[in-house]
Design an enzyme around this catalytic site. Structure first.
Site, PDB file in Angstrom:
ATOM      1  CG  LEU A  84      34.807   4.820  26.116  1.00 41.20           C
ATOM      2  CD1 LEU A  84      36.291   4.971  26.386  1.00 41.20           C
ATOM      3  CD2 LEU A  84      34.513   3.414  25.624  1.00 41.20           C
ATOM      4  CE  LYS A 117      38.017   8.364  28.767  1.00 43.29           C
ATOM      5  NZ  LYS A 117      38.029   9.811  28.622  1.00 43.29           N
ATOM      6  CE  LYS A 321      36.984   9.423  33.007  1.00 37.88           C
ATOM      7  NZ  LYS A 321      36.803  10.765  33.211  1.00 37.88           N
ATOM      8  CB  CYS A 415      54.432  48.734  43.863  1.00 41.98           C
ATOM      9  SG  CYS A 415      55.770  47.593  43.494  1.00 41.98           S
ATOM     10  CB  CYS A 433      54.059  48.537  39.931  1.00 44.91           C
ATOM     11  SG  CYS A 433      55.311  49.763  40.345  1.00 44.91           S
TER      12      CYS A 433
HETATM   13  S1  IVH Z   1      37.707   4.439  22.144  1.00 38.68           S
HETATM   14  C1  IVH Z   1      32.774   4.220  22.212  1.00 38.68           C
HETATM   15  N1  IVH Z   1      40.097   5.024  22.907  1.00 38.68           N
HETATM   16  O1  IVH Z   1      37.075   8.867  25.509  1.00 38.68           O
HETATM   17  C2  IVH Z   1      33.874   5.143  22.187  1.00 38.68           C
HETATM   18  N2  IVH Z   1      38.397   6.605  23.341  1.00 38.68           N
HETATM   19  O2  IVH Z   1      34.076   8.508  26.579  1.00 38.68           O
HETATM   20  C3  IVH Z   1      35.142   4.413  21.952  1.00 38.68           C
HETATM   21  N3  IVH Z   1      39.200   8.648  24.457  1.00 38.68           N
HETATM   22  O3  IVH Z   1      35.003  10.642  23.411  1.00 38.68           O
HETATM   23  C4  IVH Z   1      36.238   5.333  22.160  1.00 38.68           C
HETATM   24  N4  IVH Z   1      41.299   8.066  24.567  1.00 38.68           N
HETATM   25  O4  IVH Z   1      37.431  11.131  23.185  1.00 38.68           O
HETATM   26  C5  IVH Z   1      38.831   5.437  22.858  1.00 38.68           C
HETATM   27  N5  IVH Z   1      42.300   5.403  23.531  1.00 38.68           N
HETATM   28  C6  IVH Z   1      41.042   5.811  23.464  1.00 38.68           C
HETATM   29  C7  IVH Z   1      40.640   7.055  23.965  1.00 38.68           C
HETATM   30  C8  IVH Z   1      39.300   7.420  23.895  1.00 38.68           C
HETATM   31  C9  IVH Z   1      40.424   9.006  24.836  1.00 38.68           C
HETATM   32  C10 IVH Z   1      37.985   9.474  24.659  1.00 38.68           C
HETATM   33  C11 IVH Z   1      37.238   9.776  23.413  1.00 38.68           C
HETATM   34  C12 IVH Z   1      35.783   9.540  23.723  1.00 38.68           C
HETATM   35  C13 IVH Z   1      35.798   9.310  25.184  1.00 38.68           C
HETATM   36  C14 IVH Z   1      34.806   8.234  25.471  1.00 38.68           C
END
Ligand code: IVH
Length: 676
Positions: A84, A117, A321, A415, A433
């Site tokens: 992503l 995420k 993020k 110690c 010790c």
């Molecule tokens: S959707 C195109 N949903 O984020 C990828 N990814 O950089 C679409 N991840 O490797 C992924 N939570 O491990 C999606 N709710 C979530 C997620 C998620 C964590 C991680 C996943 C992926 C990374 C993408």
């Protein structure tokens, strides 16, 4: 082929246990006690071991791991696993929305599907005709590693999809992770059993998925949340939301089900996304697992398709993020703590600072190597963060702000508690010790002895123990059982009532189990699990006290290092004397329940001929691992264990087609890790 009623019984048991697994691991709402679950599970194991030809493909017994691998095979993903694009600010969320709008040539608000995420690792699970086929790591996105055996052990992942006509192909993508509370327990166990600890839940999850021995994976608390799809056939979806709903219907875990948290939301337009982002960030600390942002996906799959990708990321999704939870502070001093086994642990004490809503003052520096690696000194300005949201750690030193006269920090050579020289043990990073009369070690051992999972003396807290030791009232475990009321009252701040409470909880602790008793003794490397295995194997205190190193090595889970440590402990006259003192002061140790669940559960054995060990020892091993000893050869017998000069039993067993095994083969059978 087994007869129809057995097949039916087997199918029903499989379904019932899978349902209880689902209730427990997905819904978090167990409907039966652990004991009842164990009973059902043993019944299933028994049916399967007594009948060949049953369909065990989707049996819960398949979730306990298989033979260790040499390496993981590399397998291409049918559809690449993308990554992503990341956004770090509100403006970037707005820019993402503007791009989506521009590309789709619309002025209407876009509908986004938003969810946390997850901070774990991405996995793809492939189902063919509803059956679990394979699981792959993301790898470089094009080629992943085949972790089929490991992922199979995750209790919440179904081996068969819940549908009468499942799609011919369904590639489920999601995140494997470990909950914060499970992570802490896991690290505690790792520490007790002399295994390395993990820095945060994500590392623990990744290490566990990439573990070649799936039996180890099976014993680790992995979870999985599905969030999307790879390739699929014979099934149709309109939206991201519908994918989640369908996956849930098919029996896959999609986020928490019964949480008090906001977990996903359809957001119309960017402002709704920003509100969602803020709400999730606000609940981040309290969530049971680590997250590092939110993922925003265009909900409509047709629009997703139109948007397509740019470079290796989809244009239809972004990860917003959270800011890292870091802060700068100053190391005021470094103190050195002494653990139960005498290990010296340096701890940085810092000017209090808030990280992610929690005030932090202490961070462990682990050992001298770690101090040297980060070059942390007293007076340094440091960047700290909460590793995996839980444990505070020093990330780095702000060298520009270092004072000129600062000196590297060295652990003391004596110690700090008892003044005796410390020892650096070969092959270990820690200094220790080794004075067995060191008051710091005594205090920590006593704290372990009374702890909940050991003797469970719940009214005796850390402060009282310090005071007992400082006043010379307690010098050993058994001294707890010699305490008199007036001695306790004579200590500061202890009244009549609290003295009675203390004595009451000490009295209550006298009824205990062999596993707890062994665990409480604080033998190096003997954690709760090892103590359980020892209890199942030896059954009585006396047999444990007279254990030989060879017999220790026959126990599943016990390797040479642990066996040696137990043996060392057993040959110290003081240990044995202390155990006898405890027993004579009224501690009652109950052996393990018969009918134990183990590697040999559901199997029957008979011994013939002379084995390299005493008969009783061999029997104890079999029974300790859940096996049954039969008195004669019959068609019901599963294994005849054969030593030198076997008698007529051997021929009879051969004629009935009973498995014939040597002592070594029996050990191999027993060594395989027990199911949970
Ligand atoms: S959707 C195109 N949903 O984020 C990828 N990814 O950089 C679409 N991840 O490797 C992924 N939570 O491990 C999606 N709710 C979530 C997620 C998620 C964590 C991680 C996943 C992926 C990374 C993408």
């Amino acid at each position: 082929m087994p007869n129809e009623s057995i097949v039916k019984q087997h199918e029903e048991l499989k379904k019932l246990i899978s349902l209880h697994n689902y209730n427990y691991h997905v819904l978090d709402k167990p409907q039966i006690s652990d004991l009842d679950f164990d009973r059902l599970f043993s019944e299933l194991l028994k049916i399967e071991s007594e009948n060949d030809g049953l369909d065990i493909f989707d049996s819960p017994t398949q979730k306990i791991g298989g033979e260790p691998l040499d390496k993981f095979a590399k397998v291409d993903h049918r559809m690449p696993m993308l990554s992503l694009a990341n956004s770090y600010s509100i403006e970037e969320i707005l820019e993402f929305d503007a791009r989506v709008k521009k590309f789709s040539r619309t002025t209407d608000e876009i509908e986004y599907f938003c969810e946390p995420k997850f901070d774990g690792l991405a996995i793809e699970i492939i189902y063919e005709n509803g059956r679990y086929l394979r699981a792959l790591t993301r790898g470089d996105g094009v080629t992943g590693e085949d972790v089929t055996e490991n992922i199979k052990t995750i209790r919440s992942i179904p081996l068969r999809l819940n549908s009468p006509n499942p799609p011919s192909l369904l590639e489920v993508r999601g995140e494997v992770l470990i909950f914060k509370s499970d992570f802490q327990k896991l690290n505690q166990v790792q520490q007790e059993e002399a295994q390395h600890t993990f820095a945060n839940p994500r590392n623990a999850a990744a290490g566990t998925v990439r573990q070649l021995d799936s039996k180890i994976t099976a014993n680790r608390p992995l979870r999985f949340f599905a969030y999307g799809l790879g390739q699929y056939e014979n099934i149709f979806f309109e939206s991201q939301k519908a994918i989640g709903e369908k996956l849930e219907e098919l029996g896959l875990p999609v986020n928490l089900t019964n949480a008090d948290f906001l977990l996903r939301e359809i957001c119309r337009g960017p402002q709704a996304v920003i509100d969602f982002y803020k709400k999730i960030e606000g609940q981040r600390q309290d969530m049971p697992f680590d997250i590092d942002g939110i993922v925003v996906k265009v909900n409509n799959l047709r629009l997703q398709d139109e948007l397509g990708l740019v470079a290796r990321s989809p244009r239809w999704a972004t990860a917003a993020k959270f800011k890292p939870q870091q802060a700068e502070t100053m190391v005021e001093k470094i103190i050195v703590q002494i653990g139960r086994t005498g290990t010296l642990t340096p701890v940085a004490i810092m000017a209090p600072v808030k990280v992610g809503g929690v005030v932090i003052t202490n961070a462990t520096l682990h050992n001298q190597e770690e101090i040297d690696r980060k070059d942390v000194r007293i007076g340094d300005h440091v960047i700290i963060q909460r590793a995996g949201d839980v444990i505070p750690e020093i990330v780095s030193v702000v060298f520009e702000k270092r004072q000129k006269n600062s000196k590297p920090f060295l652990l003391p050579t004596n110690c700090p508690e008892c003044g005796k020289p410390v020892v650096k043990i070969e092959d270990e990073v820690a200094s220790r010790c080794v004075n067995s009369f060191c008051p710091a070690i005594l205090k920590e051992s006593l704290k372990h002895f009374v702890s909940r999972r050991a003797m469970n003396i719940d009214k005796v807290g850390d402060k009282i123990i310090d005071s007992f030791v400082d006043h010379g009232l307690i010098k050993s475990f058994s001294d707890f059982y010699r305490l008199q009321k007036d001695q306790i009252i004579a200590l500061d701040r202890q009244g009549d009532k609290s003295a009675e409470n203390i004595l009451g909880s000490i009295e209550k602790s006298k009824q205990t189990t062999l596993a707890r008793f062994i665990f409480s003794l604080g033998i190096r490397f003997v954690g709760e699990q090892t103590a359980k295995s020892l209890a199942e194997h030896f059954v009585t205190v006396d047999d444990f006290l007279t254990a030989s190193e060879e017999s220790l090595l026959t126990i599943p889970d016990i390797g040479p290092k642990v066996a040696k440590s137990i043996q060392n402990w057993l040959t110290q006259g003081r240990s044995i004397e202390e155990v006898k003192n405890l027993l004579s002061l009224g501690v009652m140790v109950e052996g393990p329940r018969k009918n134990v669940q183990g590697t040999l559960s559901g199997q029957s054995f008979l011994i013939t001929g002379t084995l390299p060990v005493k008969r009783d020892e061999a029997k104890a091993l079999i029974e300790g691992c859940g096996g049954k000893i039969l008195s004669a050869v019959s068609a019901k017998l599963n294994f005849l264990v054969v030593g030198n000069d076997p008698g007529s039993k051997m021929e009879k067993a051969q004629s009935l087609g009973v498995n014939i095994v040597s002592w070594e083969e029996l050990l191999n059978l027993a060594k395989k890790k027990r199911p949970e």
